[in-house]
Design a protein around this motif. Structure first.
Motif, short mmCIF file in Angstrom:
data_model
loop_
_atom_site.label_atom_id
_atom_site.label_comp_id
_atom_site.label_asym_id
_atom_site.label_seq_id
_atom_site.Cartn_x
_atom_site.Cartn_y
_atom_site.Cartn_z
N VAL A 66 48.00 49.10 49.24
CA VAL A 66 46.76 48.36 49.03
C VAL A 66 47.09 46.88 49.15
N ASP A 67 46.48 46.21 50.10
CA ASP A 67 46.75 44.78 50.30
C ASP A 67 45.57 44.17 51.04
N LEU A 68 45.09 43.06 50.54
CA LEU A 68 43.92 42.42 51.14
C LEU A 68 44.21 41.70 52.45
N ASN A 69 45.50 41.51 52.74
CA ASN A 69 45.85 40.84 54.01
C ASN A 69 46.30 41.88 55.03
N PRO A 70 45.45 42.18 56.03
CA PRO A 70 45.82 43.22 57.00
C PRO A 70 46.99 42.82 57.88
N LEU A 71 47.32 41.50 57.91
CA LEU A 71 48.42 41.02 58.75
C LEU A 71 49.76 41.01 58.01
N SER A 72 49.72 41.26 56.72
CA SER A 72 50.94 41.26 55.93
C SER A 72 51.81 42.45 56.35
N ARG A 73 53.14 42.30 56.19
CA ARG A 73 54.03 43.35 56.68
C ARG A 73 53.85 44.67 55.95
N SER A 74 53.45 44.62 54.67
CA SER A 74 53.35 45.87 53.91
C SER A 74 52.27 46.80 54.45
N PRO A 75 51.02 46.34 54.62
CA PRO A 75 50.04 47.25 55.22
C PRO A 75 50.41 47.64 56.65
N PRO A 87 50.38 49.68 45.47
CA PRO A 87 49.37 48.64 45.49
C PRO A 87 50.13 47.32 45.36
N LEU A 88 50.07 46.48 46.33
CA LEU A 88 50.80 45.20 46.35
C LEU A 88 52.31 45.41 46.42
N GLU A 89 52.83 45.49 47.59
CA GLU A 89 54.29 45.63 47.74
C GLU A 89 54.79 44.52 48.64
N ASP A 90 56.01 44.11 48.40
CA ASP A 90 56.61 43.10 49.24
C ASP A 90 56.98 43.75 50.58
N GLY A 91 56.92 42.98 51.66
CA GLY A 91 57.07 43.53 52.99
C GLY A 91 58.38 44.26 53.24
N ASP A 92 59.49 43.70 52.74
CA ASP A 92 60.80 44.32 52.96
C ASP A 92 60.88 45.70 52.33
N ILE A 149 50.67 33.26 42.45
CA ILE A 149 50.53 32.88 43.87
C ILE A 149 49.99 34.07 44.66
N ALA A 150 50.51 35.25 44.36
CA ALA A 150 50.02 36.46 45.04
C ALA A 150 48.52 36.63 44.76
N GLU A 151 48.12 36.37 43.52
CA GLU A 151 46.71 36.48 43.14
C GLU A 151 45.86 35.50 43.96
N GLY A 152 46.38 34.28 44.11
CA GLY A 152 45.65 33.27 44.87
C GLY A 152 45.46 33.68 46.32
N ARG A 153 46.52 34.23 46.90
CA ARG A 153 46.40 34.69 48.30
C ARG A 153 45.39 35.83 48.37
N GLY A 154 45.47 36.73 47.42
CA GLY A 154 44.54 37.86 47.41
C GLY A 154 43.10 37.40 47.28
N VAL A 157 42.86 48.01 52.96
CA VAL A 157 42.60 46.57 52.89
C VAL A 157 41.40 46.35 51.98
N ASP A 158 41.70 46.24 50.70
CA ASP A 158 40.67 46.14 49.67
C ASP A 158 41.33 45.56 48.43
N ASN A 159 40.53 45.00 47.54
CA ASN A 159 41.10 44.53 46.27
C ASN A 159 41.53 45.75 45.46
N LEU A 160 42.71 45.68 44.87
CA LEU A 160 43.18 46.86 44.15
C LEU A 160 42.27 47.22 42.97
N VAL A 161 41.55 46.25 42.42
CA VAL A 161 40.66 46.57 41.31
C VAL A 161 39.47 47.43 41.78
P1 ATP Z 1 54.51 40.21 53.37
O1 ATP Z 1 54.05 41.60 53.08
O2 ATP Z 1 54.06 39.73 54.73
O3 ATP Z 1 55.97 40.01 53.08
P2 ATP Z 1 54.17 38.97 50.96
O4 ATP Z 1 54.58 40.22 50.29
O5 ATP Z 1 55.11 37.84 51.01
O6 ATP Z 1 53.69 39.29 52.40
P3 ATP Z 1 52.86 37.82 48.79
O7 ATP Z 1 52.99 36.35 48.86
O8 ATP Z 1 53.77 38.57 47.90
O9 ATP Z 1 52.86 38.48 50.25
O10 ATP Z 1 51.35 38.06 48.41
C1 ATP Z 1 50.92 39.22 47.90
C2 ATP Z 1 50.01 39.98 48.82
O11 ATP Z 1 49.16 40.75 47.97
C3 ATP Z 1 49.09 39.13 49.69
O12 ATP Z 1 49.02 39.69 50.97
C4 ATP Z 1 47.71 39.24 48.99
O13 ATP Z 1 46.65 39.24 49.90
C5 ATP Z 1 47.81 40.58 48.32
N1 ATP Z 1 47.03 40.68 47.06
C6 ATP Z 1 47.09 39.88 45.97
N2 ATP Z 1 46.25 40.29 45.00
C7 ATP Z 1 45.63 41.40 45.49
C8 ATP Z 1 44.68 42.32 44.95
N3 ATP Z 1 44.16 42.15 43.72
N4 ATP Z 1 44.30 43.36 45.70
C9 ATP Z 1 44.82 43.55 46.95
N5 ATP Z 1 45.72 42.73 47.52
C10 ATP Z 1 46.13 41.66 46.81
#
Ligand code: ATP
Length: 248
Positions: free
Chosen positions: A181-190, A161-166, A37-42, A198-202
């Protein structure tokens, strides 16, 4: 779709290969099903940003490299998606910056911890932390807060790279300089990070490594690069790029 079935000239070849790596990670017991699911969002955010490294992300990657080089105890945190997508890049980055590698899972199981540590060693990691789990991140539940005392707990700079917001917020609360590293700039982690990339970790991990190799012998430049980086401007620029959706 298997890796070999993805033709190079397919318009989505890069993201299809990435997706296949996550699938293989699940089969190998490295990645959790939530990782899909995280991959799909990314992928969705990467599509909107044009599957490229925007200029503000490149600046963040250079600042990240300077932070890691300047740190006393830098750590690169690795979860199931990172291990599946970029094990070579993690090892290379740790090598270029002198950072330790620590496995840190949201859904922690001993089997997955061991599988990821083995996978990283297979890709050249000499030491993998996270298995001792003799310290806690304050403010998180028992399992989610587990870290190594001489790893993330003692680190001054942590690349997640990819951390949960909490957890990103809890690490920032501990006073650590956090690079996310997170592709969603609105996510709590970045939003919680000193350096949001804000870039793909690869793309991001090899880019940070390249900057680190470039800057390694020029310590007199590190402070200016770090101070010159504007996290708010970088987040705003990424959001603008995504919302305007000007695909190349
Ligand atoms: P929040 O930080 O708001 O709590 P979340 O941790 O719940 O969000 P997830 O559902 O865990 O978000 O999704 C994972 C996050 O990682 C998404 O924001 C997604 O854009 C990002 N992500 C997934 N794959 C990649 C990737 N390859 N490179 C960079 N970011 C990625």
């Amino acid at each position: 779709m298997s890796h070999t079935a993805v033709p190079d000239d397919h318009p989505r070849s890069a993201s299809l290969r990435t997706r296949h790596r996550i699938e293989a990670g699940i089969d190998a017991g490295i990645t959790s099903r939530q990782g899909l699911i995280a991959e799909g969002r990314g992928e969705a955010f990467d599509y909107l940003i044009g599957e490229r490294t925007i200029e503000s992300a490149a600046a963040a990657e250079r600042a990240a490299a300077a932070h890691l080089l300047r740190a006393e105890s830098p750590v690169v945190s690795v979860n199931g998606n990172v291990a599946a997508l970029a094990p070579e890049a993690v090892v290379d980055l740790a090598d270029a910056t002198g950072a330790a590698i620590e496995v840190n899972l949201f859904n922690r199981t001993e089997a997955r911890m061991d599988a990821i540590a083995d996978h990283l060693r297979d890709h050249g990691a000499s030491e993998v932390k996270g298995l001792t789990a003799d310290a806690r991140i304050p403010g998180l539940s028992h399992e989610r807060g587990k870290v190594d005392a001489d790893g993330i707990h003692a680190a001054d700079v942590v690349l997640v790279p990819l951390e949960d917001g909490d957890r990103a917020a809890a690490l920032a609360e501990m006073g650590k300089t956090e690079i996310v590293v997170d592709l969603n700039p609105l996510s709590r982690s970045p939003q919680a990070a000193a350096v949001p990339v804000v870039d793909n970790l690869v793309r991001a991990l090899p880019a940070i490594t390249e900057h680190a190799r470039d800057l390694r012998d020029r310590p007199e430049e590190w402070d200016a690069i770090i101070e010159g980086f504007d996290r708010e401007a970088a987040l705003a620029d990424a959001e603008r790029a995504i919302r305007s959706g000007q695909l190349e």
